[in-house]
Structures are given as C-alpha cells and as structure tokens.
Design an enzyme around this catalytic site. Structure first.
Site, mmCIF file in Angstrom:
data_model
loop_
_atom_site.group_PDB
_atom_site.id
_atom_site.type_symbol
_atom_site.label_atom_id
_atom_site.label_comp_id
_atom_site.label_asym_id
_atom_site.label_seq_id
_atom_site.Cartn_x
_atom_site.Cartn_y
_atom_site.Cartn_z
ATOM 1 N N ASP A 88 0.777 -1.262 0.174
ATOM 2 C CA ASP A 88 0.041 -0.011 0.116
ATOM 3 C C ASP A 88 1.074 1.263 0.113
ATOM 4 O O ASP A 88 1.882 1.008 -0.549
ATOM 5 C CB ASP A 88 -0.949 -0.064 1.259
ATOM 6 N N HIS A 93 -3.553 6.241 3.553
ATOM 7 C CA HIS A 93 -4.428 4.917 3.147
ATOM 8 C C HIS A 93 -3.692 3.596 3.499
ATOM 9 O O HIS A 93 -4.708 3.012 4.566
ATOM 10 C CB HIS A 93 -4.560 4.764 1.582
ATOM 11 N N SER A 129 -11.595 -0.859 -0.528
ATOM 12 C CA SER A 129 -10.192 -1.036 0.278
ATOM 13 C C SER A 129 -10.346 -1.684 1.510
ATOM 14 O O SER A 129 -9.524 -2.638 1.590
ATOM 15 C CB SER A 129 -9.521 0.165 0.156
#
Length: 493
Positions: A227, A268, A438
């Site tokens: 990520d 994120h 996600s």
C-alpha cells in the site's frame, strides 16, 4: 500541328504536376502516420475498449498505438520475455539470459545505441526489463520476436491525461486518490467496546468476527500489506503494536517507492493496516480483525492509483519480495489500475507460485471510472477480488464500490447513515472512518489470517475452501458478488 503539340505539352505538364502532387501527398501521409497519436486519442481508445469489451490490453493494439503511448510516456518501455506466456520466473527459465541478450541486441540494432544508454532495469527474479525506446521500428521488431511476452508503455499517465480532457476526471482529483489525514469522532452507534479498552467496529459483528476470536486471533500468521506505507506517527502500528491483548508479534515496514522511506505519505496504507491487524488496545481505539497477526507493510505507491513507472515497479518488487519471504502466507493490496500492467502481473504470478493467498480490491469508483468493472490486478485469476457491500446485504454494493463476475467475496462496510468502518487515524490517539473496496479487502485478508492461524498446517487452497464454505452463497456463486459475506465464526470452527 503546333496546336496539337502545345496541347500535348500542357497535358504532360498537368499530368506531371498531378503525379508530383500525389507523390508529395503520399510523403505527407507517410509522415503523418509516423507522428504519434495524441494522449487524447490514446485515452479515447482505452476507454472505448473497456466500455465495449470490458477490458483493455496493450497486446491487442497496433505497433503504432503502443509506440505512441510509449512516446507520450517518457519513452519508457516495460518488456516481458520468455518462451511462453507463463515463463515469468527467471529461476525456472534456463534460457532467460540468452533471450534477454537477444532482446537487448535487437534494441541496440534499431535504436543505434549502446546498452548502457537504454537499459534502465533488469529484474533479478522475473523475465522482465525496463528500457528507453525512441523508434517505432524498435517496437515493431520487438513485438515480432517469438520470445516476447509483452511490450508495454512503462510510464503512460492515463489518469493525468484524462484530467486534461475530461471535466469529470479533473474534478475527481485522481492525483490524491484514496489519500487523507483526517481524524473523526466516532459515533457510539458504530462500535462496541471490549477489554481491555478497545473499540470493535460495527462491521465486525456483521461477520461474527468477535465470536471467532474465541477460536483464533491470527497468532503465528504473517500478512503482507502492499500500500502507501504506515504512519510513523501512529504508535499502535509501531512501538505499541504489542499492547493490550495483543502480544508476541512483529510489525515490519519497508519502502520500495522513490527511495524515501516506509512512512505513509497518503494515509491510505495506515487505515488498511489498522482494519487488518491493529492491536486489541487499551487506548479506546479501533481494533483490527487479526489483532495477534504479524504484519509486513510495504510503501509501494504515492496513492491507490498505480499510474507511474516508479509505482508499478515498486508494487512488482513488493510482490516478489513477499513471495520470497517464507514467513508470509497472505498478501493484501487495496490499490490498482483500470487496465493490466505486465510487470505487476508477473509479480502477482510470482507470489502466487510461492503459495501466497492474495487479496486485491475490486475497485472503488471515481466520478469518471464508474464504467469500469473489476479493476486490475483483482481481475487476475491468481487473486481473490473483494468488494464492499451495504449493511445487512451481500448483493448491494456500496455507493462507490465495483462489482462483477470476477468478485470472490464481499464485506459489509457501509451503513444506512453513510458511515463506514472505524479505524486508527494517521495521528496517534485518534480514529477515523474508511470505506470502499479497500477496507473490504484488508478486512478479508485479516479473516484469512484467523482461519489460517486456527489451521496452521493447511495450504492456501484449504484456507480458501473453508472461507468459501462459510460464505453466503456457497456452494453457488453470485454473478456479481462471488461467494458473498463470510461468516467468520463458522470459518474458524
């Protein structure tokens, strides 16, 4: 007689001018054909292919089209070579060095340059290289070689170009896709409390995760997260990873993107790490699904859209390194692209060949990509594609989630109120919400860790079978939502 000769002279003169004009026109046409297509033309073709065929692949396009995209993408090219489409692993390819030399010699011939002036990278594990190519003839020659698997633009910025020509794309702000550093005060309706002082996100109960903790907490299983990295400011994903009811485990962080460290510069990745494996803490903050699992987090991208060459190379590297790590059983990635990328595909296949169970996000729409189905690499058969659904459903996708025949599992992550899943914030001592496919993907990777920890001798296929058997639609498969929601208690019993 003189009049006849004069008329004939005029005829030949006119005819000569016509031939000359025609020849000049042919030259102009040939020159025009050698001019690269504009980025707008390239994007229009990509969009048309996805809307018409459901997918886009550079392999299906002409040499001129591919070269045009290479030209518009800093002239960088990704080349996959091998004796067959599945000949991606150097260690299993006895002829890889000879084939690579042959490829380099062709480039040298048509580019008129020495290898040091065009070779950017030769992968140590995969039959793949990055080069700089200027001439269309070089692209044509390479694509005609029998031992070439793909020749692709390595740095074509589809989303950047789309933002120039598409008002919806410009307003969506794709350059910061999935990023955010905000914190939120959690609604008391969105969690329950558990000892020692952690918050259980509402979505966990919908999948019977808290009940499953009586059988498994993920201990002994290592998850690899690809990520945007993990926040250096969130201690529960750092020095306090072992705190509260979480103990005896490790968290490791690596940076393979732009050589600027492992720290999250987007926000994120921190949230994905949280829902996956945050400790069952005593700080009054959200706990993760597998709160006793080990975590290895890779910073491999700036944001969730894998647009640039450096991001795509970093993701490939993360997959190969996690594939080579014998401690890793599960890999989760909530990032992707709307079309396939050869080098990432090689990395995924490499990790899969090492027995890893791979989960990828099915896609979260921006305002201009709602026409896209399941995104890459979730669209690959080597991955488990995950999407998010609304509370108390298994076949109603969240407002921004993708669905399609390639989806394998779903996870409830959106409430009627619009609230999503509580997670740790980027900043220490704070919480936030996160949604889309996600969070569904990261949570499902955590679920897999619970199942594997309960059955440590099992193979990937056995774990996957148990997850399927514990899901909504088993033994059937929903045409757009796969096996549906997983009953985690059933999966660990």
């Amino acid at each position: 007689m003189k009049k006849t000769v004069f008329l004939l002279a005029i005829f030949f003169a006119l005819n000569s001018c016509s031939r000359e004009d025609l020849q000049n026109e042919n030259v102009r046409t040939e020159m025009s054909q050698k001019d690269p297509l504009t980025a707008k033309q390239i994007n229009e073709r990509i969009n048309q292919a996805i809307k018409t065929d459901g997918t886009f692949n550079w392999k299906n396009e002409s040499d001129h089209f591919v070269w045009s995209a290479i030209f518009r993408g800093n002239k960088m090219v990704s080349i996959g070579f091998g004796t067959s489409k599945d000949d991606f692993d150097r260690s299993k390819s006895p002829n890889s060095n000879d084939i690579e030399k042959e490829v380099l010699s062709v480039i040298k011939k048509y580019e008129g340059k020495e290898e040091r002036n065009f070779l950017l990278l030769s992968d140590q594990y995969l039959n793949q290289m990055d080069v700089v190519i200027e001439n269309e003839e070089t692209v044509s020659a390479l694509r005609q070689m029998k031992n070439i698997r793909y020749v692709e633009p390595a740095d074509y910025h589809y989303f950047e170009f789309e933002a120039q020509y598409n008002a919806a794309a410009k307003s969506s702000g794709s350059g910061s896709s999935g990023c955010g550093f905000s914190s939120s005060t959690l609604s008391t309706a969105d969690y329950t409390s558990t000892a020692p002082s952690a918050k259980i996100p509402w979505a966990f109960a919908k999948h019977n995760i808290p009940d499953a903790w009586s059988y498994s907490t993920g201990a002994g299983v290592t998850i690899g997260l690809i990520d945007t990295g993990v926040s250096p400011e969130q201690s529960l994903l750092g020095g306090s990873f072992n705190s509260g009811a979480s103990s005896g485990r490790t968290i490791s962080k690596y940076g393979v993107y732009n050589s600027d460290g492992s720290g999250d510069q987007c926000g994120h990745g921190t949230k994905m790490a949280s829902v996956m494996a945050a400790p069952r803490n005593n700080a009054g903050l959200p706990v993760g699904v597998a709160y006793n699992a080990n975590l290895i987090a890779y910073r491999a991208a700036e944001n969730v859209v894998l647009e640039t060459s450096s991001e795509q190379t970093a993701v490939k590297t993360a997959f190969t390194e996690l594939g080579n790590n014998t401690n890793v059983k599960i890999i989760s990635m909530s990032m992707g692209h709307i079309f396939s990328v050869g080098k990432i595909e090689d990395g995924v296949k490499y990790a899969y060949s090492k027995g890893k169970l791979i989960f990828c996000a099915g896609g979260t729409s921006t305002s201009f990509t709602s026409f896209v189905g399941v995104i890459f690499p979730a669209s690959m058969p080597e991955t488990q594609a995950i999407t998010g659904v609304k509370e108390n459903t298994s076949n109603q996708k969240c407002d921004v989630c993708h669905s399609g025949s390639q989806i394998d599992f779903t996870f409830q992550m959106e409430r009627a109120s619009g609230n999503t899943v509580p997670v740790l914030s980027y900043y220490n001592g704070q919480a936030d919400y996160v949604g889309g496919s996600s969070v569904a993907t990261a949570a499902t990777a955590g679920i897999a860790a619970l199942v594997w920890a309960k059955n440590p001798s099992w193979t990937r296929d056995q774990v996957l079978t148990k997850m399927r058997q514990s899901a909504t639609y088993y033994p059937n498969v929903n045409s757009s939502y796969g096996y549906g929601n997983i009953n985690v208690l059933k999966a660990v019993q």
